[in-house]
Design a protein around this motif. Structure first.
Motif, PDB file in Angstrom:
ATOM      1  N   UNK A 100       0.834  -1.206   0.000  1.00 26.94           N
ATOM      2  CA  UNK A 100       0.000   0.000   0.000  1.00 26.94           C
ATOM      3  C   UNK A 100       0.869   1.257   0.000  1.00 26.94           C
ATOM      4  N   UNK A 101       1.960   1.231   0.770  1.00 27.03           N
ATOM      5  CA  UNK A 101       2.870   2.377   0.795  1.00 27.03           C
ATOM      6  C   UNK A 101       3.511   2.578  -0.583  1.00 27.03           C
ATOM      7  N   UNK A 102       3.858   1.470  -1.232  1.00 25.19           N
ATOM      8  CA  UNK A 102       4.453   1.562  -2.570  1.00 25.19           C
ATOM      9  C   UNK A 102       3.461   2.185  -3.554  1.00 25.19           C
ATOM     10  N   UNK A 103       2.187   1.809  -3.446  1.00 19.23           N
ATOM     11  CA  UNK A 103       1.172   2.405  -4.317  1.00 19.23           C
ATOM     12  C   UNK A 103       1.025   3.908  -4.047  1.00 19.23           C
ATOM     13  N   UNK A 104       1.021   4.288  -2.773  1.00 17.35           N
ATOM     14  CA  UNK A 104       0.915   5.713  -2.412  1.00 17.35           C
ATOM     15  C   UNK A 104       2.095   6.484  -2.988  1.00 17.35           C
ATOM     16  N   UNK A 105       3.304   5.932  -2.811  1.00 15.57           N
ATOM     17  CA  UNK A 105       4.505   6.608  -3.316  1.00 15.57           C
ATOM     18  C   UNK A 105       4.507   6.689  -4.841  1.00 15.57           C
ATOM     19  N   UNK A 169       9.605   5.982  -9.125  1.00 16.17           N
ATOM     20  CA  UNK A 169       8.720   5.214 -10.011  1.00 16.17           C
ATOM     21  C   UNK A 169       9.311   3.833 -10.280  1.00 16.17           C
ATOM     22  N   UNK A 170      10.603   3.786 -10.580  1.00  8.84           N
ATOM     23  CA  UNK A 170      11.240   2.500 -10.868  1.00  8.84           C
ATOM     24  C   UNK A 170      11.235   1.596  -9.645  1.00  8.84           C
ATOM     25  N   UNK A 171      11.625   2.120  -8.517  1.00  7.20           N
ATOM     26  CA  UNK A 171      11.696   1.286  -7.306  1.00  7.20           C
ATOM     27  C   UNK A 171      10.333   0.763  -6.890  1.00  7.20           C
ATOM     28  N   UNK A 172       9.350   1.674  -6.816  1.00  4.89           N
ATOM     29  CA  UNK A 172       8.027   1.238  -6.374  1.00  4.89           C
ATOM     30  C   UNK A 172       7.352   0.348  -7.412  1.00  4.89           C
ATOM     31  N   UNK A 173       7.558   0.667  -8.693  1.00  4.54           N
ATOM     32  CA  UNK A 173       7.010  -0.179  -9.739  1.00  4.54           C
ATOM     33  C   UNK A 173       7.599  -1.580  -9.707  1.00  4.54           C
ATOM     34  N   UNK A 174       8.917  -1.664  -9.543  1.00 11.97           N
ATOM     35  CA  UNK A 174       9.569  -2.977  -9.460  1.00 11.97           C
ATOM     36  C   UNK A 174       9.121  -3.739  -8.215  1.00 11.97           C
ATOM     37  N   UNK A 175       8.988  -3.025  -7.105  1.00 18.51           N
ATOM     38  CA  UNK A 175       8.528  -3.667  -5.866  1.00 18.51           C
ATOM     39  C   UNK A 175       7.129  -4.251  -6.061  1.00 18.51           C
ATOM     40  N   UNK A 176       6.240  -3.472  -6.685  1.00 16.28           N
ATOM     41  CA  UNK A 176       4.876  -3.945  -6.909  1.00 16.28           C
ATOM     42  C   UNK A 176       4.841  -5.099  -7.917  1.00 16.28           C
ATOM     43  N   UNK A 177       5.877  -5.171  -8.771  1.00 11.03           N
ATOM     44  CA  UNK A 177       5.971  -6.271  -9.731  1.00 11.03           C
ATOM     45  C   UNK A 177       6.620  -7.514  -9.121  1.00 11.03           C
ATOM     46  N   UNK A 179       9.641  -7.487  -7.125  1.00 11.60           N
ATOM     47  CA  UNK A 179      11.071  -7.362  -6.820  1.00 11.60           C
ATOM     48  C   UNK A 179      11.229  -6.751  -5.420  1.00 11.60           C
ATOM     49  N   UNK A 180      11.332  -7.601  -4.411  1.00 13.02           N
ATOM     50  CA  UNK A 180      11.368  -7.149  -3.012  1.00 13.02           C
ATOM     51  C   UNK A 180      12.571  -6.254  -2.708  1.00 13.02           C
ATOM     52  N   UNK A 181      13.682  -6.473  -3.390  1.00 11.95           N
ATOM     53  CA  UNK A 181      14.906  -5.711  -3.091  1.00 11.95           C
ATOM     54  C   UNK A 181      14.896  -4.314  -3.692  1.00 11.95           C
ATOM     55  N   UNK A 182      13.864  -3.961  -4.463  1.00  9.54           N
ATOM     56  CA  UNK A 182      13.844  -2.680  -5.159  1.00  9.54           C
ATOM     57  C   UNK A 182      13.806  -1.490  -4.206  1.00  9.54           C
ATOM     58  N   UNK A 183      13.222  -1.678  -3.025  1.00 14.46           N
ATOM     59  CA  UNK A 183      13.087  -0.562  -2.093  1.00 14.46           C
ATOM     60  C   UNK A 183      14.235  -0.450  -1.108  1.00 14.46           C
ATOM     61  N   UNK A 184      15.184  -1.382  -1.180  1.00 20.35           N
ATOM     62  CA  UNK A 184      16.332  -1.283  -0.277  1.00 20.35           C
ATOM     63  C   UNK A 184      17.285  -0.216  -0.764  1.00 20.35           C
ATOM     64  N   UNK A 185      17.965   0.432   0.174  1.00 19.94           N
ATOM     65  CA  UNK A 185      18.876   1.521  -0.173  1.00 19.94           C
ATOM     66  C   UNK A 185      20.058   0.990  -0.949  1.00 19.94           C
ATOM     67  N   UNK A 186      20.488   1.711  -2.004  1.00 25.47           N
ATOM     68  CA  UNK A 186      21.627   1.264  -2.799  1.00 25.47           C
ATOM     69  C   UNK A 186      22.950   1.541  -2.126  1.00 25.47           C
TER      70      UNK A 186
END
Length: 198
Positions: A100-105, A169-177, A179-186
């Motif tokens: 839900x947070x990913x969708x909001x972001x 957009x890339x991180x949240x989109x990948x997470x919603x697709x 990819x759990x690691x998309x939201x971790x800090x690089x």
């Protein structure tokens, strides 16, 4: 902890792109942090010169304004990337799931952040260009001649925010697709002291 499925090639490329773009604002933000110290030192110098020696230079005083504007206008994207902006949080942190947070972001970025940045670029372009044409300087005698450079920050701010918007957009989109690691800090977490990052 469940194992994550391996990323597809397109997902891996998009994640690398997000991390590379995020590193741009990270580097800018960490470099700009030194301006906070410079502002304090110059402000202290202005006060000492004024009250202890009855000396003052308009250019020195204006330099504090330039540093302050640069720190905030160019540091805003870094702050957004670290999720350190003030957030009026009623549901987001405590009641929303990570999805839900990913969708909001994601929706907030697409429907609010990107349009606002494009609007700022659209309405500010001529204003900044005119300043460049005139090589606009300070209206004060002895002031800094680079007002045109200061006004350029009005365009650089939304450009850096757009870079960070692409990251979000890339991180949240990948997470919603999936990819759990998309939201971790690089990058490794920042330390408060001068310690090295591991």
């Amino acid at each position: 902890m469940t194992e994550q499925a391996p990323l597809s090639q397109p997902q891996a490329r998009l994640l690398r792109l997000a991390r590379w773009l995020d590193r741009i604002n990270l580097t800018i933000g960490q470099t700009l942090a030194w301006l906070a110290l410079a502002m304090v030192l110059v402000t202290f110098l202005v006060v000492v010169l004024r009250y202890a020696f009855d000396l003052g230079w308009i250019s020195l005083q204006e330099s504090v304004t330039y540093m302050h504007a640069t720190l905030f206008m160019l540091g805003i994207a870094y702050t957004l990337g670290r999720n350190a902006h003030v957030r009026v949080d009623i549901f987001y942190s405590q009641r929303f799931s990570p999805r839900q947070r990913a969708w909001v972001d994601l929706l907030g970025t697409l429907l609010l952040l990107i349009p606002v940045c494009l609007f700022i670029l659209f309405v500010s372009g001529d204003y900044v260009v005119e300043s460049w044409k005139l090589h606009e300087g300070s209206r004060e005698a002895g002031g800094l001649p680079g007002v045109w450079l200061l006004k350029t920050l009005i365009l650089l701010m939304p450009l850096l925010l757009l870079i960070q918007a692409v990251v979000l957009v890339l991180r949240n989109g990948l997470f919603l697709a999936g990819c759990e690691s998309a939201l971790t800090s690089p990058t490794p977490p920042e330390t408060t002291g001068g310690g090295a990052h591991g």
